[in-house]
Write an enzyme that holds these catalytic residues in place. Structure first.
Site, PDB file in Angstrom:
ATOM      1  N   GLY A  28       0.998  -1.398  -0.049  1.00 60.73           N
ATOM      2  CA  GLY A  28       0.178  -0.037   0.284  1.00 60.73           C
ATOM      3  C   GLY A  28       0.446   1.449  -0.227  1.00 60.73           C
ATOM      4  O   GLY A  28       0.454   2.752   0.546  1.00 60.73           O
ATOM      5  N   ILE A  49       4.097  25.738  -2.397  1.00 58.22           N
ATOM      6  CA  ILE A  49       3.542  25.243  -3.375  1.00 58.22           C
ATOM      7  C   ILE A  49       3.782  23.838  -2.225  1.00 58.22           C
ATOM      8  O   ILE A  49       4.719  23.720  -1.575  1.00 58.22           O
ATOM      9  CB  ILE A  49       5.636  25.165  -3.675  1.00 58.22           C
ATOM     10  CG1 ILE A  49       5.770  26.779  -3.934  1.00 58.22           C
ATOM     11  CG2 ILE A  49       5.711  23.950  -4.832  1.00 58.22           C
ATOM     12  CD1 ILE A  49       6.352  27.221  -4.850  1.00 58.22           C
ATOM     13  N   HIS A  91      12.403   1.077  -2.629  1.00 55.60           N
ATOM     14  CA  HIS A  91      13.541   1.380  -1.898  1.00 55.60           C
ATOM     15  C   HIS A  91      14.830   1.393  -2.987  1.00 55.60           C
ATOM     16  O   HIS A  91      15.949   1.886  -2.782  1.00 55.60           O
ATOM     17  CB  HIS A  91      14.386   0.226  -1.075  1.00 55.60           C
ATOM     18  CG  HIS A  91      13.581  -0.629  -1.052  1.00 55.60           C
ATOM     19  ND1 HIS A  91      12.987  -1.161   0.341  1.00 55.60           N
ATOM     20  CD2 HIS A  91      14.089  -1.729  -2.427  1.00 55.60           C
ATOM     21  CE1 HIS A  91      12.704  -3.025  -0.739  1.00 55.60           C
ATOM     22  NE2 HIS A  91      13.247  -3.529  -1.479  1.00 55.60           N
ATOM     23  N   ASP A 144      -8.660  -1.614   7.122  1.00 56.44           N
ATOM     24  CA  ASP A 144     -10.238  -1.994   7.027  1.00 56.44           C
ATOM     25  C   ASP A 144     -10.204  -3.460   6.644  1.00 56.44           C
ATOM     26  O   ASP A 144     -11.974  -4.099   6.095  1.00 56.44           O
ATOM     27  CB  ASP A 144     -10.476  -1.037   5.671  1.00 56.44           C
ATOM     28  CG  ASP A 144      -9.438  -1.704   4.311  1.00 56.44           C
ATOM     29  OD1 ASP A 144     -10.104  -1.351   3.269  1.00 56.44           O
ATOM     30  OD2 ASP A 144      -8.515  -1.220   4.271  1.00 56.44           O
TER      31      ASP A 144
END
Ligand SMILES: Nc1nc2c(ncn2[C@@H]2O[C@H](COP(=O)(O)OP(=O)(O)OP(=O)(O)O)[C@@H](O)[C@H]2O)c(=O)[nH]1
Length: 607
Positions: A28, A49, A91, A144
């Site tokens: 995720g 910004i 990574h 969830d």
């Protein structure tokens, strides 16, 4: 230093901490970054910004707004201007955020699917975080999906948690413990749910979240910001001097040639600045032709955003730098602003030394390593060193013929290290052919952990095969007795019935008498009429003995015979292969050594 002390007392302003998101594939990361970016964009803070190149900023005001309902839990006022998230997860990029002896990233979020727990890249992420000494918190994602969980979109975790029935809360606790906290303990980290942590310097905070529904995002940002400004203040003090940064990626900028995506962690970078960076062919000294940043607040996705020129950027920032010769730079190289030509030369030398130190060339035995960037090369070399795997040659770039030649040279010293480890790089066809010709194995992967694992597995198999082969050739201890009444043939060859008193006999084994006299070798073994390859203690078999042996003259019914173990073999049994002997073989070996020492007192003496 006096200057430094003054700067601190005059309260130099703090920059945003640079935050990276790491974790296993599909746990995720992208969803979380989208959620965080979405949070920042929908808050529409004027004048700020929020989009950078390769990064997004969540301003402090947004975090404070989100943390409102948590005032009691996390009481703090933000003095950092916000958080800068490196946008591209994974990574590969994180390794490029290298900074001598550490990382440009100030903090990391390790994403772990609370339902799936630790996976290979989770371990890999932790290894790299440890290596680069980057503090981190853990986002236990996908709450969830816990059975029975009723989602309350965009609410803090604590609020949503209290609304769940007890059995659901318990299930969350169980998964949190089993799949995340216990696993962190296993790799050496004390950890706990963030609201139970007493000392954040000793305990890793774990925040249950759902990147999909937005639950827990408030706590995630609040804890991150709170920890960063509390523990990293010195690191975050922003110098308004010349910029320091690192090249994250090189990419094509249509119409402008190659550009470098750079993360600035200190100072200011201006158009026209004299900059110094590093390449594989040597340092690059050039001037900034253009600085590009996304237009503010239009779309969420960086890829779709148009870039526009700006005059300057302040740390922390992600910016695209257009400059002549920048294509000669390498990802993971430092980039510094120089205030004079003289300084530029000094910086160039410093960078050259730094990059050379990462590229290894020795004459010794060891593996050959090729990686796509300086950052991944550094991480890979470090991981190999930690595992005590020697390196002969390490460099950035595709696998070329010269790498195979290095591996072949390494083979002459130790064939088990004559391999090429290719991380995220191509293998050139001529190198492929050359490797095949010389039987050089090339391991390829885009996960360091997996690459090393593959190599180590192969290495262990080779060592084991070699060991087996050597073991096979050793004569084992064996003791037999010629059963009275079972002489089938007296000579040429002698065939007798024997019982195995201890150890083992096999075809080809030399035999000796109890007085140490050699009497030929076992030719064939038959067990109830069938030829067998060995006979072990307790078996009664017929054997034929090759050599000049006459029953009644050299041996006789009722005689005890031993396998005649050469001294070299006996030494191997006593040292390297002791554990390979059965108990009865050990007893027989002792008897054999005793017999041998009568003729040769130093037989198989080991130190
Ligand atoms: N139910 C649920 N699904 C999620 C959550 N977060 C992510 N997902 C889903 O999990 C899948 C993987 O999510 P990504 O965000 O692409 O995962 P990633 O870690 O970025 O994966 P890579 O970029 O491939 O390394 C997608 O289908 C997401 O919709 C969550 O909190 N709850």
């Amino acid at each position: 230093m006096a200057g430094e002390a003054r700067e601190q007392s005059t309260g130099k302003r703090l920059r945003q901490p640079i935050v990276v998101v790491l974790g296993h594939v599909d746990h995720g990361k992208t969803t979380l970054l989208d959620r965080i970016r979405g949070t920042a964009v929908t808050a529409k803070e004027p004048g700020l910004i929020t989009q950078h190149v390769g990064a997004s900023v969540v301003p402090a005001s947004v975090i404070e707004k989100l943390a409102e309902p948590l005032k009691k839990l996390i009481p703090f006022k933000l003095i950092i201007p916000g958080l800068l998230f490196i946008d591209t997860p994974g990574h590969e990029l994180f390794t490029n955020l290298r900074r001598r002896g550490g990382s440009v990233a100030d903090f990391a979020i390790l994403v772990v699917d609370i339902n799936e727990g630790f996976q290979p890249q989770t371990y890999e992420s932790i290894e790299i975080l440890k290596q680069r000494r980057v503090p981190f918190i853990v986002a236990a994602n996908k709450i969830d999906k816990i059975p029975g969980w009723k989602s309350n979109p965009n609410t803090p975790f604590i609020v949503s948690y209290r609304k769940q029935p007890q059995w659901v809360q318990e299930e969350l606790e169980r998964r949190l413990w089993d799949n995340v906290i216990a696993k962190l303990y296993e790799v050496g980290f004390q950890a706990d749910r963030f609201d139970r942590v007493k000392d954040f310097t000793r305990t890793v905070a774990v925040i249950p979240i759902s990147a999909k529904t937005g639950e827990g995002i408030a706590e995630l940002l609040a804890v991150l910001a709170g920890l960063a400004q509390r523990y990293l203040q010195n690191r975050l003090r922003f110098a308004e001097g010349p910029a320091k940064g690192v090249i994250l990626e090189l990419r094509e900028q249509p119409g402008l040639g190659t550009a470098a995506d750079v993360i600035i962690y200190d100072g200011v970078l201006k158009r026209g600045d004299l900059i110094v960076t590093g390449g594989l062919e040597g340092p690059v000294i050039t001037r900034v032709r253009a600085l590009l940043m996304p237009k503010p607040l239009q779309e969420i996705r960086v890829a779709k955003r148009e870039l526009e020129p700006v005059d300057e950027v302040y740390a922390a920032a992600g910016v695209r730098v257009v400059a002549p010769d920048i294509e000669k730079a390498v990802a993971g190289a430092p980039i510094y602003v120089a205030t004079s030509e003289e300084e530029a030369k000094q910086l160039a030398e410093k960078i050259r030394r730094e990059i050379e130190a990462l590229r290894i060339k020795t004459e010794a035995e060891g593996v050959v390593v090729k990686a796509d960037t300086l950052g991944s090369l550094e991480a890979l070399v470090e991981a190999l060193r930690r595992k005590n795997i020697p390196i002969r040659y390490a460099d950035v770039g595709p696998v070329a013929k010269r790498d195979v030649i290095e591996a072949v040279a390494s083979k002459e010293i130790n064939k088990f290290y004559a391999v090429i480890l290719a991380f995220n790089v191509k293998v050139l066809p001529e190198a492929e052919a050359e490797a095949e010709r010389h039987e050089i194995k090339i391991f390829r992967h885009n996960v360091i952990y997996q690459l090393l694992e593959d190599f180590e597995k192969w290495y262990r198999e080779q060592i084991e095969a070699e060991r087996r082969k050597e073991l096979e050739q050793l004569i084992r201890p064996g003791k037999i007795r010629i059963i009275p009444g079972y002489v089938f043939r007296r000579s040429n060859p002698a065939i007798v019935g024997v019982e195995v008193l201890g150890g083992v006999i096999k075809p080809g084994y030399p035999l000796m008498r109890e007085d140490g006299k050699r009497i030929g070798t076992v030719h064939q073994i038959q067990d109830r009429g069938k030829t067998v390859q060995e006979a072990r203690a307790g078996m009664a078999v017929a054997i034929s003995i090759r050599g000049h042996v006459l029953v009644g003259r050299h041996i006789d019914e009722g005689d005890v015979l031993y396998t005649d173990i050469p001294e070299k073999h006996a030494i191997m049994w006593l040292t390297k292969y002791k554990s390979e002997l059965t108990d009865d073989e050990k007893v027989v070996l002792k008897e054999i050594i005793k017999i041998k020492r009568k003729q040769n007192p130093t037989y198989a003496i080991t130190l």
